[in-house]
Design an enzyme around this catalytic site. Sequence first.
Site, PDB file in Angstrom:
ATOM      1  N   THR A 159       0.815  -1.222   0.000  1.00 13.60           N
ATOM      2  CA  THR A 159       0.000   0.000   0.000  1.00 13.60           C
ATOM      3  C   THR A 159       0.846   1.269   0.000  1.00 13.60           C
ATOM      4  O   THR A 159       0.490   2.262  -0.631  1.00 13.60           O
ATOM      5  CB  THR A 159      -0.934  -0.030   1.227  1.00 13.60           C
ATOM      6  OG1 THR A 159      -1.916  -1.041   1.017  1.00 13.60           O
ATOM      7  CG2 THR A 159      -1.625   1.297   1.466  1.00 13.60           C
ATOM      8  N   SER A 213       1.482  -7.565  -0.881  1.00 13.23           N
ATOM      9  CA  SER A 213       2.281  -8.473  -0.045  1.00 13.23           C
ATOM     10  C   SER A 213       1.645  -9.845   0.139  1.00 13.23           C
ATOM     11  O   SER A 213       2.302 -10.753   0.646  1.00 13.23           O
ATOM     12  CB  SER A 213       2.615  -7.837   1.300  1.00 13.23           C
ATOM     13  OG  SER A 213       1.503  -7.824   2.151  1.00 13.23           O
ATOM     14  N   THR A 226       1.507  -4.390   4.262  1.00  7.95           N
ATOM     15  CA  THR A 226       1.327  -4.739   5.671  1.00  7.95           C
ATOM     16  C   THR A 226       0.696  -6.119   5.870  1.00  7.95           C
ATOM     17  O   THR A 226       0.784  -6.676   6.963  1.00  7.95           O
ATOM     18  CB  THR A 226       0.439  -3.697   6.388  1.00  7.95           C
ATOM     19  OG1 THR A 226      -0.835  -3.666   5.759  1.00  7.95           O
ATOM     20  CG2 THR A 226       1.076  -2.326   6.367  1.00  7.95           C
ATOM     21  N   ASP A 227       0.078  -6.657   4.815  1.00  7.14           N
ATOM     22  CA  ASP A 227      -0.684  -7.894   5.017  1.00  7.14           C
ATOM     23  C   ASP A 227       0.182  -9.069   5.470  1.00  7.14           C
ATOM     24  O   ASP A 227      -0.258  -9.889   6.274  1.00  7.14           O
ATOM     25  CB  ASP A 227      -1.438  -8.275   3.745  1.00  7.14           C
ATOM     26  CG  ASP A 227      -2.615  -7.342   3.476  1.00  7.14           C
ATOM     27  OD1 ASP A 227      -2.984  -6.571   4.383  1.00  7.14           O
ATOM     28  OD2 ASP A 227      -3.166  -7.386   2.362  1.00  7.14           O
TER      29      ASP A 227
HETATM   30  N1  ASP Z   1      -2.803  -5.435   0.476  1.00 10.18           N
HETATM   31  C1  ASP Z   1      -1.737  -4.532   0.835  1.00 10.18           C
HETATM   32  C2  ASP Z   1      -0.437  -5.295   0.857  1.00 10.18           C
HETATM   33  O1  ASP Z   1      -0.171  -5.974   1.829  1.00 10.18           O
HETATM   34  C3  ASP Z   1      -2.037  -3.935   2.132  1.00 10.18           C
HETATM   35  C4  ASP Z   1      -0.988  -3.043   2.691  1.00 10.18           C
HETATM   36  O2  ASP Z   1       0.101  -2.872   2.209  1.00 10.18           O
HETATM   37  O3  ASP Z   1      -1.291  -2.469   3.749  1.00 10.18           O
HETATM   38  O4  ASP Z   1       0.307  -5.211  -0.076  1.00 10.18           O
END
Ligand code: ASP
Length: 325
Positions: free
Chosen positions: A12, A54, A83-84
């Site tokens: 993200t 991710s 973050t995932d």
């Molecule tokens: N779906 C995103 C990822 O993990 C969410 C994020 O980065 O917060 O790439």
Amino acid sequence: MPLIAVATLGGTISMAPVAGSGGAVPRLGAADLLGGLGDLPMDVLAETLAGIGSASMDFATLLRCRAWGLRQDADGFVVVQGTDTLEETAYFLELVWPSEMPVVVTGAMRNAGLLSPDGPANLRNALTVAADPRSRGRGVLVTLNDDVHAARWVRKAHSSHLEAFSSAPAGPLGMVVENAVHWFHPSPPRLPALAGADFTGLVPVVEAGLDDSGAMLAHAASHPEVRGVVVAATGVGHVSSGTADEISRLVSRMPVVVASRTGAGPTLRSTYGFHGSESSLIEMGVTMAGWLDVRKARILLHTLLASGADRAAIEREFRARGDLG
Ligand code: ASP
């Protein structure tokens, strides 16, 4: 000035909406992300190593990232990703990072197209943590929303809040305030890095629960590429009697690690005695994950298998890394 290496992998923090794509997609590389931070009290050497969500992160990408970071001869290393799966990346790097050089993993909850995106502040904080001489020897750290977490404890505990990451019950190691790290706790001594080399094969997680005959575990473990299984057990490490029967058959074929599906608190060893209880599973030969949650248990088991660890080494490593008692 300290030299900080920065590898960006996507997530993200690197995303912005693109017309026709249905929402935010990875668009920003290392130079874009650092360009917005203004003058910095450190030299930065940055590279875009990937641009993925991710959920698609894998061991191969992280091993490439590790190798790149070690080559830079920097004072600190920042890894930027989604973050995932950030908690898994941080824990994996913690297991295989052989250097005193601090690694700081960060990302963002709000992409660049939303109001008050958190990416720039998180990245600035990560640089601060990586450049702090007191971060040396602490292994892999995570910083988001001003908190500094140990890879050992951190988990994404909310899907959308800015305060999404938690180290409960241990608590964060520190906090970044006015571009300085305020450390609350020392870090425990690090264990030797694992030398994971052969990550082929599968290590599935099978969750125990209501109406659980054991058939799901049997089905998952029957895949020819499965090298070991993590059971996300109920409570303190309990499964149904059907799953206990299945585990008793499986454990002679492959390592079975039992972690708590609750996401908080350890597995026990000697409190319950029924068929399917923690003590009955230990008697069968499973390895208990202790304080390691299900996801960290999967990363540790796969990394140990990739390092050629035998059953005794798997048991020893889980006790050393998961059992704090
Ligand atoms: N779906 C995103 C990822 O993990 C969410 C994020 O980065 O917060 O790439």
